[in-house]
Write an enzyme that holds these catalytic residues in place. Structure first.
Site, mmCIF file in Angstrom:
data_model
loop_
_atom_site.group_PDB
_atom_site.id
_atom_site.type_symbol
_atom_site.label_atom_id
_atom_site.label_comp_id
_atom_site.label_asym_id
_atom_site.label_seq_id
_atom_site.Cartn_x
_atom_site.Cartn_y
_atom_site.Cartn_z
ATOM 1 N N TYR B 104 1.167 -12.306 2.310
ATOM 2 C CA TYR B 104 0.316 -11.202 2.746
ATOM 3 C C TYR B 104 0.345 -11.190 4.265
ATOM 4 O O TYR B 104 -0.447 -11.838 4.941
ATOM 5 C CB TYR B 104 -1.112 -11.365 2.219
ATOM 6 C CG TYR B 104 -2.054 -10.304 2.741
ATOM 7 C CD1 TYR B 104 -1.703 -8.956 2.688
ATOM 8 C CD2 TYR B 104 -3.278 -10.631 3.289
ATOM 9 C CE1 TYR B 104 -2.543 -7.980 3.172
ATOM 10 C CE2 TYR B 104 -4.134 -9.662 3.783
ATOM 11 C CZ TYR B 104 -3.759 -8.339 3.716
ATOM 12 O OH TYR B 104 -4.599 -7.363 4.207
ATOM 13 N N ASP B 144 3.255 -8.179 0.587
ATOM 14 C CA ASP B 144 2.858 -7.050 1.427
ATOM 15 C C ASP B 144 3.215 -7.395 2.854
ATOM 16 O O ASP B 144 2.506 -8.164 3.500
ATOM 17 C CB ASP B 144 1.354 -6.812 1.265
ATOM 18 C CG ASP B 144 0.836 -5.713 2.174
ATOM 19 O OD1 ASP B 144 1.647 -5.089 2.883
ATOM 20 O OD2 ASP B 144 -0.389 -5.480 2.169
#
Lengths: 258, 258
Positions: B104, B144
């Site tokens: 992330y 992400d």
DNA sequence: GCTTCGGGAG
DNA sequence: CTCCCGAAGC
């Protein structure tokens, strides 16, 4: 005729539960308290789909009361017991010749707290409002009174002695309504101790049945003649249905003849 | 073999959706981001019931990553790309001979903001971590990335020009990973513009397909040989199923031969 | 928009 | 324990 009172502790958080209950039990009138929403935020559509009219006296975040009914009310009086109250705690309607009020009486926080003084004053105002009617009017004043009548309504009377919801000045205010001419409908049918309508979310209150009876139907003489039962749906309070999260109050239903 | 990445934007708020999706799609590995919970708070039971192992690098309220897999990982490295990072943004495992990382990457807030400097520095750290491996290692770095590769990944390149998620320094950091020897798996199969993995909750982004492609599978040479597809489940992002409330990211799945 | 939190209320 | 809210973060 069935008239139910239910403190739902947020209608938006409890919409599905309330509608499912309403669909299953079909009372003629459902008095709701602690909506915690404004009229704009109220989920009218679900009630509409079940054939219920709803009149509401709402407020942002706190308080808020409503009356849902299968028949249209013949008249509506929001802002009971007095219109200048900045908290939305009462609404009354006339339906089929009966005056019905949905009341969310102040909690008071603790004995001596400013909120306690407001509570006592609020009940004085309620008495004044009531006095504008004749005791011969068919009336049901129902809702969350946040007061126990006596120690039969209290699971642990020693712990609760003179505490909030149980103090003598509060009980005097509640009994003033009785003295005016109203009757605590449940006691027409059951004089026993240990009947409760509210159980604290904390401390697993419902599992140990550590509750209080603070939701009442106070009815006038003409309805005493017609009253046949008062039913408390403890299962709905206990229930694991509908994604859990019941209200801390059970629905309480007055059944009238005719 | 299927390896999915999904920024779920709170696993606790999305547990049912994630488990339903997992049950239906049965990837071998599911890389999760933005758990927004600690290991203590993670709902292991639901994953367990579906036969998935979960390793997690959690954090209270923010960030948090995990890898769920049908097979047990042969090794686990939490706190990627460096152990002293006070934000939980990476975890890596070895499974069936493949090194899989769930990342992330920082958002950066806006170009020039202190969070932007942290973002750039974070990617430098990621590059350092990556450099400790041989490019011949079978690797999937997925998650992400909070960076678009080029304007084909951007629904409105003019509006986004040099904005956060699209700035040149960010894209340089992303391309440094490519230069090291990784491949943007999706572009093996589709060079067209308008393929997105994230849509802003605001402004009805999903309805107008106003999205960005910021979730990527970066794979090393040995896996380029085996890659057969990258699939984006836009329906899950759009979906009105399971009580609404999808994540703002779609699940993205890399399919490998064998 | 949607999530997190902590604070206030009950 | 459960609700509301207003910030903060994305």
């Amino acid at each position: 005729m069935k008239i139910t009172t239910w403190n739902v502790n947020s209608i938006r958080a409890r919409e599905d539960r309330v509608l499912n209950w309403l669909d299953q039990h079909q009372p003629d009138v459902l008095c709701l308290q602690e909506l915690k929403c404004t009229e704009e935020q109220f989920p009218f559509d679900g009630f509409d789909a079940l054939g219920y009219q709803v009149v509401i006296h709402g407020q942002k975040s706190y308080n808020g009361v409503a009356i849902a009914s299968l028949d249209y009310p013949d008249s509506v009086e929001a802002a009971v017991p007095w219109p200048e109250d900045d908290q939305s705690r009462g609404i009354a309607v006339e339906i089929n010749g009966i005056r019905v009020a949905s009341l969310y009486c102040p909690n008071g926080r603790s004995v001596g707290h400013p909120a306690y003084e407001y509570k006592l004053a609020w009940f004085d105002r309620l008495h004044d409002w009531l006095s504008s009617f004749s005791p011969q009017t068919p009336m049901v004043l129902t809702g969350d009174y946040n007061i126990t009548f006596d120690d039969r309504d209290v699971n642990d009377p020693v712990a609760w002695r003179e505490q909030i919801l149980c103090s003598t000045p509060e009980r005097q205010r509640l009994n003033a309504l009785i003295d005016w001419g109203l009757t605590d409908a449940l006691r027409l049918f059951d004089e026993s101790a240990g009947i409760y309508t509210w159980w604290d979310y904390r401390a697993g209150g419902i599992l140990q049945n550590k509750g209080l009876r603070i939701d009442h139907h106070l009815i006038s003489g003409p309805l005493v003649e017609r009253a046949v039962a008062v039913e408390i749906d403890v299962d709905e309070r206990r229930s694991e249905r509908d994604g859990d999260k019941p209200s801390d109050h059970a629905p309480v239903t007055l059944v009238l003849e005719d």
